[in-house]
Design a protein around this motif. Structure first.
Motif, PDB file in Angstrom:
ATOM      1  N   GLU A 133       3.030  73.857  59.164  1.00 11.52           N
ATOM      2  CA  GLU A 133       2.725  73.074  57.960  1.00 11.52           C
ATOM      3  C   GLU A 133       1.756  71.930  58.224  1.00 11.52           C
ATOM      4  OE1 GLU A 133       6.629  75.121  57.352  1.00 11.52           O
ATOM      5  OE2 GLU A 133       5.683  73.990  58.986  1.00 11.52           O
ATOM      6  N   ARG A 134       1.472  71.625  59.489  1.00  5.40           N
ATOM      7  CA  ARG A 134       0.517  70.556  59.808  1.00  5.40           C
ATOM      8  C   ARG A 134      -0.923  70.953  59.486  1.00  5.40           C
ATOM      9  NH1 ARG A 134       2.959  66.599  63.010  1.00  5.40           N
ATOM     10  NH2 ARG A 134       5.099  67.188  63.605  1.00  5.40           N
ATOM     11  N   THR A 135      -1.202  72.238  59.546  1.00  9.91           N
ATOM     12  CA  THR A 135      -2.576  72.684  59.311  1.00  9.91           C
ATOM     13  C   THR A 135      -2.706  73.745  58.221  1.00  9.91           C
ATOM     14  OG1 THR A 135      -2.326  74.323  61.083  1.00  9.91           O
ATOM     15  CG2 THR A 135      -3.280  72.177  61.683  1.00  9.91           C
ATOM     16  N   VAL A 139      -0.645  69.846  52.930  1.00  5.45           N
ATOM     17  CA  VAL A 139      -0.142  70.025  54.289  1.00  5.45           C
ATOM     18  C   VAL A 139       0.707  68.804  54.628  1.00  5.45           C
ATOM     19  CG1 VAL A 139      -2.016  71.527  55.048  1.00  5.45           C
ATOM     20  CG2 VAL A 139      -2.256  69.040  55.266  1.00  5.45           C
ATOM     21  N   ALA A 171      -1.261  75.158  54.474  1.00  5.55           N
ATOM     22  CA  ALA A 171      -0.497  74.809  53.276  1.00  5.55           C
ATOM     23  C   ALA A 171       0.315  76.011  52.812  1.00  5.55           C
ATOM     24  CB  ALA A 171      -1.425  74.355  52.159  1.00  5.55           C
TER      25      ALA A 171
END
Length: 261
Positions: free
Chosen positions: A248-250, A227, A252
């Motif tokens: 994309e922060r949490t 991520v 993948a």
């Protein structure tokens, strides 16, 4: 999302190969390709004189191959079943340590048993129609990789194939359920902000794990699902750009599966 064109693409066609290079693959570079050296265990010290032998199966236009060649000392054999892709790679991504080869069926008769120290296949198997073909290709990779060598498969994350929005692409449609081997739409943004929709095959983790085990990779299998925070210090800083990278922060978008021969 703007109006799209929809097509079942053939990477054998020069127009398709050329268009492929115009897709917005920022997410692939940030959260996929950047992690290949780590997954493969490549020595990135260009001054130590160590030379390994790396196979890139499904190299496409060679951009990732050349990027790796510039960051390690490996001699790379890069193979693709599309003559159009190989022509592009030879013309636009040459490197003295890369040998581009065309193989109609993906098999590797020009490589001896155990002649490679490692191998990789990036986004190859979503273009393969039959699970039996995936197993055949992986068995051929196992033949040419030496005992103890690694094989990394970079694939779209099977967990996010049902309409999740990532930067530059969306796989599948919200609410849909896809079975292994089923065709699914992939909505892709080009760098000019136009969109196209292609059809790829959906394959599960178990598809890959079974094919690796039965194909000759009996060693441990490791998965890496980066991520955004994982990319800090791994990917080039400029890749972060000014994008939100919200999903994309949490979640993948990609999965790197690495097995040992």
């Amino acid at each position: 999302m703007p109006a799209e064109t929809t097509e079942i693409i053939s990477y054998q066609q020069p127009d398709t190969a050329d268009d492929y290079r115009r897709w917005d693959d920022s997410a692939s570079w940030l959260l996929g390709y950047a992690f290949l050296p780590l997954a493969l265990g490549l020595d990135l010290d260009l001054a130590d004189g160590t030379t390994s032998r790396l196979l890139d199966l499904g190299c496409g236009p060679g951009e990732v191959t050349r990027w790796l060649a510039g960051r390690c000392t490996a001699r790379i054999t890069a193979v693709d079943s599309s003559a159009a892709m190989i022509d592009l790679a030879r013309a636009e991504a040459p490197h003295p340590r890369i040998d581009y080869r065309h193989s109609d069926d993906g098999l590797l008769p020009f490589l001896a048993d155990g002649s490679m120290d490692a191998a990789m296949a990036c986004f190859l198997f979503t273009c393969v129609d039959e699970e039996s073909t995936i197993r055949e290709l992986i068995a051929e990779v196992a033949r040419v990789v030496r005992p103890g060598g690694r094989f990394t498969i970079l694939v779209p994350n099977p967990d996010h194939a049902f309409g999740a929005e990532f930067e530059g692409f969306r796989r599948g449609d919200a609410g849909a359920a896809y079975e292994a081997g089923e065709l699914m739409p992939v909505h892709v943004r080009r760098v000019d902000d136009s969109w196209t929709t292609i059809l790829n095959r959906y394959w599960t983790r178990e598809t890959y794990r079974t094919a690796l085990a039965e194909g000759g990779f009996a060693g441990p299998v490791r998965e890496l699902a980066p991520v955004l925070a994982d990319a800090v210090g791994v990917a080039d800083a400029e890749l972060f750009g000014d994008r939100a990278w919200a999903q994309e922060r949490t979640a993948a978008p990609f999965l790197l599966i690495t097995a040992v021969r």
